[in-house]
Design a protein around this motif. Structure first.
Motif, PDB file in Angstrom:
ATOM      1  N   PHE A  42     -13.942 -18.278  14.793  1.00 47.69           N
ATOM      2  CA  PHE A  42     -13.679 -16.850  14.963  1.00 47.69           C
ATOM      3  C   PHE A  42     -13.727 -16.105  13.635  1.00 47.69           C
ATOM      4  CE2 PHE A  42     -12.028 -18.333  18.996  1.00 47.69           C
ATOM      5  CZ  PHE A  42     -12.330 -17.285  19.848  1.00 47.69           C
ATOM      6  N   ASN A  43     -14.125 -14.849  13.723  1.00 48.77           N
ATOM      7  CA  ASN A  43     -14.163 -13.977  12.554  1.00 48.77           C
ATOM      8  C   ASN A  43     -12.765 -13.436  12.281  1.00 48.77           C
ATOM      9  OD1 ASN A  43     -14.368 -11.790  10.849  1.00 48.77           O
ATOM     10  ND2 ASN A  43     -16.304 -11.084  11.705  1.00 48.77           N
TER      11      ASN A  43
ATOM     12  N   ASN B 234     -12.317  -9.623  12.200  1.00 51.58           N
ATOM     13  CA  ASN B 234     -12.238  -8.936  13.493  1.00 51.58           C
ATOM     14  C   ASN B 234     -10.845  -9.055  14.079  1.00 51.58           C
ATOM     15  OD1 ASN B 234     -14.872  -8.237  13.347  1.00 51.58           O
ATOM     16  ND2 ASN B 234     -15.617  -9.823  14.729  1.00 51.58           N
TER      17      ASN B 234
ATOM     18  N   GLN C 178     -11.927  -7.756  17.988  1.00 51.59           N
ATOM     19  CA  GLN C 178     -12.258  -8.826  18.930  1.00 51.59           C
ATOM     20  C   GLN C 178     -11.322  -8.767  20.141  1.00 51.59           C
ATOM     21  OE1 GLN C 178     -14.680 -10.581  19.248  1.00 51.59           O
ATOM     22  NE2 GLN C 178     -14.022 -12.016  20.808  1.00 51.59           N
TER      23      GLN C 178
ATOM     24  N   ALA D  19     -12.753  -6.429  22.528  1.00 47.84           N
ATOM     25  CA  ALA D  19     -14.005  -6.932  23.093  1.00 47.84           C
ATOM     26  C   ALA D  19     -13.724  -7.961  24.180  1.00 47.84           C
ATOM     27  CB  ALA D  19     -14.869  -7.549  21.991  1.00 47.84           C
ATOM     28  N   LEU D  20     -12.850  -8.920  23.896  1.00 46.80           N
ATOM     29  CA  LEU D  20     -12.585  -9.973  24.870  1.00 46.80           C
ATOM     30  C   LEU D  20     -11.896  -9.382  26.107  1.00 46.80           C
ATOM     31  CD1 LEU D  20     -12.634 -13.283  25.033  1.00 46.80           C
ATOM     32  CD2 LEU D  20     -10.192 -12.918  25.062  1.00 46.80           C
TER      33      LEU D  20
ATOM     34  N   THR E 201     -14.227  -7.418  28.340  1.00 47.46           N
ATOM     35  CA  THR E 201     -15.205  -8.228  29.065  1.00 47.46           C
ATOM     36  C   THR E 201     -14.554  -8.992  30.204  1.00 47.46           C
ATOM     37  OG1 THR E 201     -16.328  -8.467  26.990  1.00 47.46           O
ATOM     38  CG2 THR E 201     -17.094  -9.860  28.766  1.00 47.46           C
TER      39      THR E 201
ATOM     40  N   LYS F 218     -24.401 -14.621  21.068  1.00 47.93           N
ATOM     41  CA  LYS F 218     -23.505 -14.718  19.914  1.00 47.93           C
ATOM     42  C   LYS F 218     -22.704 -16.020  19.965  1.00 47.93           C
ATOM     43  CE  LYS F 218     -22.105 -11.166  17.532  1.00 47.93           C
ATOM     44  NZ  LYS F 218     -21.427  -9.905  17.235  1.00 47.93           N
ATOM     45  N   HIS F 219     -22.196 -16.356  21.148  1.00 46.77           N
ATOM     46  CA  HIS F 219     -21.463 -17.624  21.288  1.00 46.77           C
ATOM     47  C   HIS F 219     -22.330 -18.802  20.859  1.00 46.77           C
ATOM     48  CE1 HIS F 219     -18.386 -16.121  24.565  1.00 46.77           C
ATOM     49  NE2 HIS F 219     -18.000 -15.821  23.353  1.00 46.77           N
TER      50      HIS F 219
ATOM     51  N   LEU G 229     -22.795 -19.177  17.234  1.00 52.54           N
ATOM     52  CA  LEU G 229     -21.567 -19.564  16.534  1.00 52.54           C
ATOM     53  C   LEU G 229     -21.128 -20.988  16.856  1.00 52.54           C
ATOM     54  CD1 LEU G 229     -19.659 -16.253  17.162  1.00 52.54           C
ATOM     55  CD2 LEU G 229     -19.786 -17.334  14.912  1.00 52.54           C
TER      56      LEU G 229
ATOM     57  N   VAL H  31      -9.358 -21.571  25.876  1.00 52.82           N
ATOM     58  CA  VAL H  31      -9.221 -20.112  25.901  1.00 52.82           C
ATOM     59  C   VAL H  31      -8.563 -19.662  27.206  1.00 52.82           C
ATOM     60  CG1 VAL H  31     -10.620 -17.990  26.136  1.00 52.82           C
ATOM     61  CG2 VAL H  31     -11.014 -19.544  24.227  1.00 52.82           C
TER      62      VAL H  31
ATOM     63  N   PRO I  61     -18.573  -6.744  16.739  1.00 62.78           N
ATOM     64  CA  PRO I  61     -18.339  -7.049  18.144  1.00 62.78           C
ATOM     65  C   PRO I  61     -18.769  -5.883  19.024  1.00 62.78           C
ATOM     66  CG  PRO I  61     -16.363  -7.417  16.846  1.00 62.78           C
ATOM     67  CD  PRO I  61     -17.358  -6.741  15.949  1.00 62.78           C
ATOM     68  N   ALA I  62     -19.304  -6.212  20.180  1.00 55.93           N
ATOM     69  CA  ALA I  62     -19.745  -5.169  21.105  1.00 55.93           C
ATOM     70  C   ALA I  62     -18.547  -4.290  21.443  1.00 55.93           C
ATOM     71  CB  ALA I  62     -20.271  -5.809  22.370  1.00 55.93           C
TER      72      ALA I  62
HETATM   73  C1  HEM Z   1     -17.385 -12.906  20.767  1.00 62.89           C
HETATM   74  C2  HEM Z   1     -16.055 -12.504  25.391  1.00 62.89           C
HETATM   75  C3  HEM Z   1     -14.974 -17.226  25.508  1.00 62.89           C
HETATM   76  C4  HEM Z   1     -15.492 -17.353  20.702  1.00 62.89           C
HETATM   77  C5  HEM Z   1     -17.137 -12.412  22.018  1.00 62.89           C
HETATM   78  C6  HEM Z   1     -17.363 -11.044  22.403  1.00 62.89           C
HETATM   79  C7  HEM Z   1     -16.989 -10.921  23.684  1.00 62.89           C
HETATM   80  C8  HEM Z   1     -16.512 -12.221  24.133  1.00 62.89           C
HETATM   81  C9  HEM Z   1     -17.061  -9.677  24.514  1.00 62.89           C
HETATM   82  C10 HEM Z   1     -17.940  -9.946  21.493  1.00 62.89           C
HETATM   83  C11 HEM Z   1     -19.446 -10.050  21.532  1.00 62.89           C
HETATM   84  C12 HEM Z   1     -20.146  -9.302  20.425  1.00 62.89           C
HETATM   85  O1  HEM Z   1     -19.678  -9.336  19.290  1.00 62.89           O
HETATM   86  O2  HEM Z   1     -21.202  -8.729  20.668  1.00 62.89           O
HETATM   87  C13 HEM Z   1     -15.674 -13.757  25.832  1.00 62.89           C
HETATM   88  C14 HEM Z   1     -15.294 -14.085  27.196  1.00 62.89           C
HETATM   89  C15 HEM Z   1     -14.985 -15.414  27.234  1.00 62.89           C
HETATM   90  C16 HEM Z   1     -15.176 -15.924  25.886  1.00 62.89           C
HETATM   91  C17 HEM Z   1     -15.260 -13.088  28.342  1.00 62.89           C
HETATM   92  C18 HEM Z   1     -14.532 -16.256  28.386  1.00 62.89           C
HETATM   93  C19 HEM Z   1     -15.016 -16.190  29.602  1.00 62.89           C
HETATM   94  C20 HEM Z   1     -15.010 -17.674  24.204  1.00 62.89           C
HETATM   95  C21 HEM Z   1     -14.681 -19.017  23.793  1.00 62.89           C
HETATM   96  C22 HEM Z   1     -14.808 -19.049  22.431  1.00 62.89           C
HETATM   97  C23 HEM Z   1     -15.230 -17.726  21.997  1.00 62.89           C
HETATM   98  C24 HEM Z   1     -14.291 -20.163  24.731  1.00 62.89           C
HETATM   99  C25 HEM Z   1     -14.563 -20.213  21.474  1.00 62.89           C
HETATM  100  C26 HEM Z   1     -13.484 -20.817  21.339  1.00 62.89           C
HETATM  101  C27 HEM Z   1     -16.032 -16.143  20.311  1.00 62.89           C
HETATM  102  C28 HEM Z   1     -16.351 -15.802  18.933  1.00 62.89           C
HETATM  103  C29 HEM Z   1     -16.921 -14.522  18.955  1.00 62.89           C
HETATM  104  C30 HEM Z   1     -16.914 -14.115  20.334  1.00 62.89           C
HETATM  105  C31 HEM Z   1     -16.100 -16.675  17.730  1.00 62.89           C
HETATM  106  C32 HEM Z   1     -17.455 -13.685  17.768  1.00 62.89           C
HETATM  107  C33 HEM Z   1     -16.561 -12.618  17.352  1.00 62.89           C
HETATM  108  C34 HEM Z   1     -15.454 -13.072  16.436  1.00 62.89           C
HETATM  109  O3  HEM Z   1     -15.624 -14.025  15.678  1.00 62.89           O
HETATM  110  O4  HEM Z   1     -14.391 -12.445  16.441  1.00 62.89           O
HETATM  111  N1  HEM Z   1     -16.621 -13.108  23.086  1.00 62.89           N
HETATM  112  N2  HEM Z   1     -15.592 -14.894  25.072  1.00 62.89           N
HETATM  113  N3  HEM Z   1     -15.339 -16.934  23.102  1.00 62.89           N
HETATM  114  N4  HEM Z   1     -16.381 -15.111  21.106  1.00 62.89           N
HETATM  115 FE1  HEM Z   1     -16.064 -15.035  23.101  1.00 62.89          FE
END
Ligand code: HEM
Length: 398
Positions: A43-44, A47, A53, A56-57, A60, A84-85, A88, A98, A391-392
């Motif tokens: 993770f960033n 953010n 973040q 964003a999460l 979504t 992006k996932h 990374l 998660v 992040p989106a």
């Molecule tokens: C980025 C949603 C599961 C790690 C993102 C973004 C969204 C999102 C909306 C921003 C996208 C962008 O920057 O354009 C979700 C959803 C999940 C999920 C809905 C589950 C259904 C996970 C899991 C991991 C993860 C399991 C890893 C453990 C990351 C990372 C970023 C990211 C590292 C990049 C942004 C940052 O580093 O802060 N995710 N995610 N995500 N996600 Fe997920």
């Protein structure tokens, strides 16, 4: 398949969770990282600090929940995130972790209002959403590893050349340490760069657009130096100030769905602000290399000459097109640009090719202004493609 009762429960509770969205995901991240600090390698951290973040999460998960009985409606959004996932290194085994902490956070924040029925319904819904991500990401992992020259995860690259493009932007020419031929990418795509700053406990990841056309032996990124005190500036400052030719960075295979198809024939207008020029220049140069008869208009906004990158490169590249034009818009008065101030409807009416497709990239306020101006002069939404660095988040297009 989810039961109708589960779907109803999830949909009925979306509004409550939305209100508490940021609180829930903030709690979620703090518990997640306490139990699984190793995820801080993915993770960033910047953010997290800025709460970006979190939003964003949360957005979504709730958007997905609203469409839980017709997930195909959100597949394009899922794909964007999945790119992006994948870049990374997010893996299937991360999803249950998660999910577990998201449910714990919901319970924590909602207290007694989070009944067993509600938690069970959300657990099942999360499982369905996670499966959609996992299956799309699996295809992406397979593609990244099987494409000619591709690889799994991260591999070492050597900084072969560092070149100053403006007072703020420096290009890094990155050659794979194993000397292998690199996979082709679509102009507009990015790479994730992974590095560790001496003294830090965890790896840092950042996405940078590839900033020139494809060559098999190196990738080029062009990085804007952000303020050192800005948490987002840690990696860019490290790259600018500490890393030199001969040093190593890790990269994953190029990713992203913001790209143009070089071989299309219809006119293209590429509009960028500041460092948003990087994917636009990659598109421009790729078209000049492969499809030079395509009409392309390149419009770039910069504060002044000092911070303008690729000035000569854009002119030389546009000159190679049989029907190319370029315009520079300087924000500061009294400079020798084609326009002064900001890109607005007037500028676009005079400079853009209104019949074609548009790509826009830059800071959020810039993109909002440009997209609103394009809309005001009658360009339909489906002709406007845009990408924001980071992040989106919700971009206001009206
Ligand atoms: C980025 C949603 C599961 C790690 C993102 C973004 C969204 C999102 C909306 C921003 C996208 C962008 O920057 O354009 C979700 C959803 C999940 C999920 C809905 C589950 C259904 C996970 C899991 C991991 C993860 C399991 C890893 C453990 C990351 C990372 C970023 C990211 C590292 C990049 C942004 C940052 O580093 O802060 N995710 N995610 N995500 N996600 Fe997920």
């Amino acid at each position: 398949m989810l039961s109708q009762q589960t779907i109803d429960t999830v949909k009925a509770t979306v509004p409550v969770l939305e209100v508490k969205g940021t609180e829930i995901t903030t709690r979620f991240y703090s518990m997640l990282f306490e139990a699984h600090p190793e995820l801080l390698n993915i993770f960033n951290h910047a953010n997290q600090k800025q709460g970006r973040q979190q939003t964003a999460l949360a957005n979504t998960v709730y958007a997905a929940a609203v469409h839980i009985d017709q997930l195909e409606a959100i597949i394009p959004a899922v794909k964007k995130i999945a790119h992006k996932h994948r870049s990374l290194g997010v893996l299937p085994e991360h999803y249950p972790i998660v999910g577990e902490y998201l449910l714990k956070a919901i319970k924590d924040v909602l207290g007694d209002a989070a009944t067993d029925d509600i938690l069970t319904a959300w657990g099942e819904a999360y499982g369905v959403i996670a499966d959609a991500f996992i299956s799309i990401e699996k295809d992406m992992y397979d593609d990244a590893a099987s494409v000619e020259g591709g690889w799994e995860g991260f591999k070492n690259f050597t900084i072969a050349k560092k070149e100053e493009e403006s007072s703020l932007i420096t290009s890094f020419y990155l050659k794979p340490a194993d000397g292998e031929k690199l996979p082709e990418f679509m102009p507009g795509q990015y790479v994730t760069v992974r590095t560790k700053i001496p003294g830090d406990e965890y790896m840092l990841n950042r996405q940078y657009s590839l900033s020139t056309s494809y060559t098999p032996d190196y990738y080029r990124i062009s990085v804007k130096k952000e303020a050192e005190q800005d948490p987002n500036g840690r990696v860019s400052t490290f790259l600018h100030d500490e890393l030199n030719e001969g040093d190593t960075l890790e990269l994953s295979v190029p990713a992203g769905d913001f790209f143009c198809n070089i071989h299309d024939e219809h006119p293209l207008t590429l509009i960028s602000g500041g460092v948003g020029i990087t994917p636009m220049y990659s598109m421009l140069k790729s078209i000049a290399d492969k499809n030079p008869d395509r009409p392309v208009t390149f419009i770039h906004a910069a504060r002044n000459q000092d911070v303008r990158a690729f000035g000569n490169d854009v002119q030389e590249t546009v000159a190679r097109l049989s029907n190319g034009k370029s315009y520079i818009v300087y924000e500061q008065e009294g400079l020798d640009g084609d326009f002064t101030g900001f890109i607005n409807a007037d500028v676009l009416k005079q400079a853009a090719n209104l019949d074609g497709e548009f790509f826009v990239c830059g800071p959020v306020p810039f993109m909002e202004a440009v997209i609103q101006s394009l809309t005001a002069i009658g360009i339909p939404a489906e002709k406007i493609n845009f990408e924001f660095f980071g992040p989106a988040i919700a971009i206001k297009t009206e």
